[in-house]
Design an enzyme around this catalytic site. Structure first.
Site, short mmCIF file in Angstrom:
data_model
loop_
_atom_site.label_atom_id
_atom_site.label_comp_id
_atom_site.label_asym_id
_atom_site.label_seq_id
_atom_site.Cartn_x
_atom_site.Cartn_y
_atom_site.Cartn_z
N TYR A 32 52.84 1.12 21.35
CA TYR A 32 52.30 1.26 20.00
C TYR A 32 51.09 2.16 20.02
CZ TYR A 32 48.36 -1.94 20.92
OH TYR A 32 47.21 -2.51 21.39
N ARG A 51 48.48 10.26 23.80
CA ARG A 51 48.59 8.96 24.49
C ARG A 51 49.96 8.33 24.21
NH1 ARG A 51 43.96 4.63 23.40
NH2 ARG A 51 44.98 4.53 21.37
N ARG A 100 71.17 -8.32 25.59
CA ARG A 100 70.06 -8.57 26.52
C ARG A 100 70.48 -8.47 27.99
NH1 ARG A 100 67.58 -12.51 29.50
NH2 ARG A 100 65.29 -12.52 29.46
N HIS A 102 68.06 -7.07 31.61
CA HIS A 102 66.72 -6.55 31.87
C HIS A 102 66.68 -5.03 31.96
CE1 HIS A 102 65.85 -10.73 32.54
NE2 HIS A 102 64.57 -10.47 32.71
N LEU A 204 42.54 0.29 29.10
CA LEU A 204 43.18 1.26 28.21
C LEU A 204 42.22 2.44 28.02
CD1 LEU A 204 45.73 1.63 26.32
CD2 LEU A 204 44.04 1.37 24.50
N1 PDD Z 1 43.43 -1.52 20.34
N2 PDD Z 1 41.29 -1.48 24.92
C1 PDD Z 1 42.36 -2.17 24.47
C2 PDD Z 1 42.93 -3.24 25.33
C3 PDD Z 1 42.91 -1.86 23.21
O1 PDD Z 1 43.98 -2.52 22.76
C4 PDD Z 1 42.31 -0.84 22.41
C5 PDD Z 1 42.87 -0.46 21.07
C6 PDD Z 1 41.19 -0.17 22.92
C7 PDD Z 1 40.50 0.93 22.15
O2 PDD Z 1 41.29 2.08 22.07
P1 PDD Z 1 41.13 3.10 20.85
O3 PDD Z 1 39.71 3.55 20.87
O4 PDD Z 1 42.08 4.19 21.19
O5 PDD Z 1 41.47 2.36 19.58
C8 PDD Z 1 40.72 -0.50 24.19
C9 PDD Z 1 44.12 -1.28 19.10
C10 PDD Z 1 43.23 -0.74 18.03
C11 PDD Z 1 44.88 -2.52 18.70
O6 PDD Z 1 45.42 -3.15 19.60
O7 PDD Z 1 44.97 -2.83 17.51
#
Ligand code: PDD
Length: 286
Positions: A32, A51, A100, A102, A204
């Site tokens: 996502y 990304r 289903r 894996h 992330l």
């Molecule tokens: N979350 N770390 C994690 C685990 C995240 O899920 C997110 C983003 C970030 C920040 O990334 P960014 O600056 O690209 O939004 C860091 C999104 C917003 C969500 O899960 O809704």
């Protein structure tokens, strides 16, 4: 009524249907992306797209992404969000629908592509000025959290631990290192030095994180991308989280202990002001 996008069509959310054999439902087999828009203009869209493409490549999902920028724009318009101060589009792509097993389906199937738009309410300035609290939560995630997959159960449980504790954020900790939040990245500030975990497989690579790192350097602050030991937090002057749905959020207490003097610090304030200035300039067409 909320209009969503599903597999090539726009429809009322109540009409959108996903088959039970969707691999997103069965295996969380998908990725996502969440992209912000300021007064209808998407911010750092190229970085979010890159990304997404990297994630699709890592998971070997073959999806046509060529029309997705148009889908983002139309979702804002259809939902009356084209003039909204801040809104975001959530986009999810799963490997698709198949009986289903894996391993990947033997015959290729079309990926499922779903997206919706929502307004984002920035906290009132008085609330922001008081700062927010966080609790530390053990990081129970897998070893490739740099891929933005929809498998978010450890993040869900961590954020619920924060909610249960009555605080804004969960600070994920592994092996004595403060990594990031459940849905945002983490920064600590020592004097005029801004520190955040380096890009690797254990966080992330937040788009907001990267933007704030560049902005801090532009403002003449020193930035160190290195692991932050939990013990160091006792000496930190300031701390904050960044993310698409967080922007720059100051943390004034962690596990009930004050960070620095226990109020929002000058570096966090400067970064947030600069961030707001830049997104406003972007919204105005700059
Ligand atoms: N979350 N770390 C994690 C685990 C995240 O899920 C997110 C983003 C970030 C920040 O990334 P960014 O600056 O690209 O939004 C860091 C999104 C917003 C969500 O899960 O809704």
């Amino acid at each position: 009524m909320s209009i969503v996008y599903l597999n090539g069509a726009f429809m009322d959310a109540a009409e959108a249907r996903i088959p039970v054999e969707d691999r997103g439902f069965l295996f969380a087999d998908g990725i996502y992306e969440v992209t912000p828009a300021y007064r209808g203009r998407f911010f750092l869209m190229d970085r979010h797209r890159d990304r997404l493409l990297k994630g699709l490549c890592e998971l070997r999902i073959d999806a046509d992404t060529s029309g997705l920028a148009g889908v983002h724009d139309r979702l804002l318009r259809e939902n009356g969000l084209a003039d909204e101060e801040v809104a975001y589009v959530y986009l999810q792509i799963t490997r698709g629908v198949a009986p289903r097993t894996h391993a990947f389906p033997k015959a290729p199937v079309a990926p499922t592509v779903y997206a919706f738009a929502r307004p984002y309410r920035r906290p009132d300035r008085e609330v922001w000025d008081r700062g927010f609290e966080a609790v530390m939560v053990p990081d129970r995630r897998w070893a490739r959290v740099d891929i933005k997959t929809i498998a978010l159960l450890p993040n869900v449980l961590a954020q619920q631990a924060a909610v249960d504790a009555g605080v804004a954020d969960a600070l994920l900790v592994r092996d004595g290192i403060a990594l990031e939040g459940a849905h945002n990245n983490f920064f600590a500030v020592f004097g005029e030095t801004v520190v955040t975990h380096p890009k690797s497989n254990v966080i992330l690579h937040g788009i907001t994180r990267g933007y704030v790192v560049d902005m801090a350097r532009d403002l003449g602050l020193e930035v160190q991308e290195r692991p932050i030991q939990v013990e160091e937090l006792a000496r930190a002057d300031e701390a904050f989280f960044t993310g698409t749905t967080t922007e720059v959020r100051p943390t004034v207490r962690i596990d009930g202990r004050p960070v620095g003097k226990g109020g929002v610090g000058p570096v966090t304030r400067r970064l947030f002001e600069a961030f707001l200035e830049r997104v406003e300039r972007h919204a105005a067409g700059g």
